[in-house]
Design a protein around this motif. Structure first.
Motif, PDB file in Angstrom:
ATOM      1  N   LYS A  77      -8.665  12.124 -23.629  1.00 22.53           N
ATOM      2  CA  LYS A  77      -9.099  11.019 -24.250  1.00 22.53           C
ATOM      3  C   LYS A  77     -10.498  10.901 -25.007  1.00 22.53           C
ATOM      4  O   LYS A  77     -10.625   9.985 -25.831  1.00 22.53           O
ATOM      5  CB  LYS A  77      -9.333  10.107 -22.927  1.00 22.53           C
ATOM      6  CG  LYS A  77      -7.822   9.551 -22.267  1.00 22.53           C
ATOM      7  CD  LYS A  77      -8.043   8.727 -21.330  1.00 22.53           C
ATOM      8  CE  LYS A  77      -6.689   8.345 -20.840  1.00 22.53           C
ATOM      9  NZ  LYS A  77      -6.460   7.477 -19.488  1.00 22.53           N
ATOM     10  N   ARG A  78     -11.251  11.806 -24.660  1.00 24.22           N
ATOM     11  CA  ARG A  78     -12.682  12.142 -25.265  1.00 24.22           C
ATOM     12  C   ARG A  78     -12.478  12.425 -26.610  1.00 24.22           C
ATOM     13  O   ARG A  78     -13.235  12.323 -27.370  1.00 24.22           O
ATOM     14  CB  ARG A  78     -13.584  12.820 -24.382  1.00 24.22           C
ATOM     15  CG  ARG A  78     -14.041  11.991 -23.336  1.00 24.22           C
ATOM     16  CD  ARG A  78     -14.994  12.549 -22.498  1.00 24.22           C
ATOM     17  NE  ARG A  78     -15.244  11.697 -21.335  1.00 24.22           N
ATOM     18  CZ  ARG A  78     -16.145  12.338 -20.060  1.00 24.22           C
ATOM     19  NH1 ARG A  78     -16.720  13.129 -20.214  1.00 24.22           N
ATOM     20  NH2 ARG A  78     -16.183  11.232 -19.184  1.00 24.22           N
ATOM     21  N   LEU A  79     -11.156  13.040 -26.987  1.00 24.20           N
ATOM     22  CA  LEU A  79     -11.121  13.579 -28.140  1.00 24.20           C
ATOM     23  C   LEU A  79     -10.433  12.376 -28.988  1.00 24.20           C
ATOM     24  O   LEU A  79      -9.820  12.879 -30.006  1.00 24.20           O
ATOM     25  CB  LEU A  79     -10.378  14.829 -28.291  1.00 24.20           C
ATOM     26  CG  LEU A  79     -11.114  15.801 -27.701  1.00 24.20           C
ATOM     27  CD1 LEU A  79     -10.033  17.176 -27.338  1.00 24.20           C
ATOM     28  CD2 LEU A  79     -12.257  16.611 -28.741  1.00 24.20           C
ATOM     29  N   SER A  80     -10.045  11.383 -28.210  1.00 23.18           N
ATOM     30  CA  SER A  80      -9.352  10.228 -29.056  1.00 23.18           C
ATOM     31  C   SER A  80      -7.916  10.633 -29.141  1.00 23.18           C
ATOM     32  O   SER A  80      -7.198   9.774 -29.878  1.00 23.18           O
ATOM     33  CB  SER A  80     -10.122  10.034 -30.327  1.00 23.18           C
ATOM     34  OG  SER A  80     -11.152   9.446 -30.316  1.00 23.18           O
ATOM     35  N   ALA A  81      -7.192  11.331 -28.488  1.00 23.29           N
ATOM     36  CA  ALA A  81      -5.961  11.659 -28.415  1.00 23.29           C
ATOM     37  C   ALA A  81      -5.250  10.369 -27.524  1.00 23.29           C
ATOM     38  O   ALA A  81      -5.780   9.930 -26.748  1.00 23.29           O
ATOM     39  CB  ALA A  81      -5.466  12.812 -27.926  1.00 23.29           C
ATOM     40  N   ASP A  82      -3.792  10.054 -27.625  1.00 17.59           N
ATOM     41  CA  ASP A  82      -2.970   9.175 -26.789  1.00 17.59           C
ATOM     42  C   ASP A  82      -2.707  10.188 -25.872  1.00 17.59           C
ATOM     43  O   ASP A  82      -2.188  11.241 -25.962  1.00 17.59           O
ATOM     44  CB  ASP A  82      -1.713   8.577 -27.703  1.00 17.59           C
ATOM     45  CG  ASP A  82      -2.293   7.758 -28.773  1.00 17.59           C
ATOM     46  OD1 ASP A  82      -3.364   6.992 -28.596  1.00 17.59           O
ATOM     47  OD2 ASP A  82      -1.453   7.808 -29.814  1.00 17.59           O
ATOM     48  N   VAL A  83      -2.741   9.788 -24.582  1.00 16.94           N
ATOM     49  CA  VAL A  83      -2.469  10.815 -23.561  1.00 16.94           C
ATOM     50  C   VAL A  83      -1.470  10.144 -22.574  1.00 16.94           C
ATOM     51  O   VAL A  83      -1.363   9.047 -22.157  1.00 16.94           O
ATOM     52  CB  VAL A  83      -3.634  10.765 -22.611  1.00 16.94           C
ATOM     53  CG1 VAL A  83      -3.351  11.706 -21.128  1.00 16.94           C
ATOM     54  CG2 VAL A  83      -4.655  11.164 -23.328  1.00 16.94           C
ATOM     55  N   LEU A  84      -0.191  10.930 -22.263  1.00 11.54           N
ATOM     56  CA  LEU A  84       0.961  10.500 -21.373  1.00 11.54           C
ATOM     57  C   LEU A  84       0.903  11.449 -20.327  1.00 11.54           C
ATOM     58  O   LEU A  84       0.734  12.782 -20.477  1.00 11.54           O
ATOM     59  CB  LEU A  84       2.090  10.948 -22.440  1.00 11.54           C
ATOM     60  CG  LEU A  84       3.380  10.661 -22.041  1.00 11.54           C
ATOM     61  CD1 LEU A  84       4.247  10.629 -23.437  1.00 11.54           C
ATOM     62  CD2 LEU A  84       4.193  11.487 -21.150  1.00 11.54           C
ATOM     63  N   ASN A  85       0.678  10.899 -19.112  1.00  9.90           N
ATOM     64  CA  ASN A  85       0.762  11.554 -17.799  1.00  9.90           C
ATOM     65  C   ASN A  85       2.353  11.462 -17.306  1.00  9.90           C
ATOM     66  O   ASN A  85       2.819  10.489 -16.854  1.00  9.90           O
ATOM     67  CB  ASN A  85      -0.197  11.239 -16.899  1.00  9.90           C
ATOM     68  CG  ASN A  85      -1.685  11.431 -17.385  1.00  9.90           C
ATOM     69  OD1 ASN A  85      -2.008  12.644 -17.557  1.00  9.90           O
ATOM     70  ND2 ASN A  85      -2.124  10.428 -17.473  1.00  9.90           N
ATOM     71  N   LEU A  86       3.076  12.581 -17.237  1.00 11.24           N
ATOM     72  CA  LEU A  86       4.414  12.280 -16.774  1.00 11.24           C
ATOM     73  C   LEU A  86       4.359  12.446 -15.349  1.00 11.24           C
ATOM     74  O   LEU A  86       3.587  13.455 -14.878  1.00 11.24           O
ATOM     75  CB  LEU A  86       5.478  13.453 -17.315  1.00 11.24           C
ATOM     76  CG  LEU A  86       6.998  13.443 -17.137  1.00 11.24           C
ATOM     77  CD1 LEU A  86       7.566  12.252 -17.667  1.00 11.24           C
ATOM     78  CD2 LEU A  86       7.592  14.641 -17.572  1.00 11.24           C
ATOM     79  N   ASN A  87       4.870  11.469 -14.822  1.00 14.02           N
ATOM     80  CA  ASN A  87       4.987  11.601 -13.172  1.00 14.02           C
ATOM     81  C   ASN A  87       6.215  12.282 -12.799  1.00 14.02           C
ATOM     82  O   ASN A  87       7.436  11.839 -12.704  1.00 14.02           O
ATOM     83  CB  ASN A  87       5.167  10.123 -12.652  1.00 14.02           C
ATOM     84  CG  ASN A  87       4.830  10.334 -11.115  1.00 14.02           C
ATOM     85  OD1 ASN A  87       5.199  11.456 -10.486  1.00 14.02           O
ATOM     86  ND2 ASN A  87       4.711   8.985 -10.344  1.00 14.02           N
TER      87      ASN A  87
END
Ligand code: CP
Length: 323
Positions: A77-87
């Motif tokens: 997130k600090r690198l400005s990426a979209d982040v997806l956390n797969l549960n």
């Protein structure tokens, strides 16, 4: 294909980050220097840089984690990426979907980078072998094999406190046999040229032929192993990976191998105390040591963000570019 060939491109740049094995001292120093350049970001009011803007990073943690998963998320997130956390517990994995199908489906959503933790050694390498061109794989811990980002944040912590690696005596204490962290740390410490790597533990918790296979000095007596050490790394007893009775009891382990205030006095006076976490207080170490002035355990966690920012930014491929 070896990890080295798989993780480096034709220009010797990191394409995936799977293992310390096969990386040169120059690669490791570049990671540490890049992490250092991100360090001050945490003190700014806007903790972001645009390096990965428009990119998507998926965290696939098939095994539990507190530190690694959250610091990878913050780093991306600090690198400005979209982040997806797969549960994983609510994903189609529970319906029998294979790892390869999971990868293919997320690639179809144009995920650029996968951060993978799995209880099976070799899972990150499996993903890397099957990833589409332009997709990067980061190993966040695979079985008993490797935890290379942990090793790099540990090297960063050591460099922040000690500067030069070459004169250092580093003692790694506890359950070496089941520790992917220890394996990666030993490779990194030897690549960075420390004076001496010691492993300290009972015979039942050290790999057979440790000296030859790992390039370390072996101690079964903690007081000998800790004497004059500059860096002490305590490891957790990996009970979930133990088969059979490898130690009599946690109480006896603490009596023989626990880090106490009095044992710490045998180390160099400015020795730092490290632990990758999670800590079992009263098993690996006394609380007074874990929270004492020589402990840098929480700094390790903080540095994990900068190290993971460095590794994400250094391995990210331009989409569509093959290597
Ligand atoms: N050191 C480490 O890997 O911690 P987590 O299991 O919480 O990620």
């Amino acid at each position: 294909m070896s990890a080295a060939n798989l993780q480096l491109d034709d220009n010797n740049k990191m394409r995936h980050f799977l293992s310390i094995e096969g990386l040169s001292r120059e690669h490791l120093i570049r990671i540490l220097d890049t992490a250092e350049s991100f360090l001050n970001l945490s003190d700014r009011s806007v903790k972001k840089v645009p390096a990965l803007r428009g990119k998507a990073v998926a965290n696939l943690f098939f095994e539990n984690s507190t530190r690694t998963r959250t610091t990878f998320e913050l780093a991306a997130k600090r690198l400005s990426a979209d982040v997806l956390n797969l549960n994983i517990d609510t994903s189609a994995t529970t319906k029998g979907e294979s790892l390869l199908d999971t990868l293919r489906n997320l690639e179809a959503m144009h995920v650029d980078m996968f951060v993978i933790r799995h209880s099976e050694s070799g899972t990150a390498h499996f993903f890397a072998r099957h990833a589409q061109p332009g997709v990067s794989i980061i190993n966040a811990g695979d079985g008993q094999h490797a935890h290379p980002t942990q090793a790099m944040l540990d090297m960063f912590t050591i460099r922040q406190h000690k500067g030069d690696f070459t004169p250092l005596k580093v003692a790694i204490i506890g359950d070496i046999l089941h520790s992917r962290v220890a394996r990666s740390q030993i490779l990194a410490l030897n690549t960075l040229g420390v004076s001496e790597v010691r492993v300290v533990g009972p015979k039942t918790l050290l790999p057979i032929d440790t000296r030859e296979s790992l390039g370390v000095h072996v101690f079964h007596d903690i007081e000998e192993g800790i004497t004059d050490a500059d860096v002490i790394i305590m490891l957790r007893l990996q009970k979930e990976r133990m088969t059979g009775a490898l130690l009599p009891s946690e109480h006896e382990f603490f009596q023989r191998y626990g880090l106490t205030e009095s044992r710490l006095k045998l180390a160099s006076p400015d020795a730092i105390v490290m632990h990758p976490g999670p800590i079992n207080r009263g098993v690996e170490m006394e609380t007074v040591v874990a929270d004492g002035k020589q402990s840098v355990i929480l700094q390790q966690v903080s540095y994990g963000i900068a190290i993971r920012m460095a590794i994400l930014s250094m391995t990210m491929q331009p989409r569509g570019e093959t290597s």
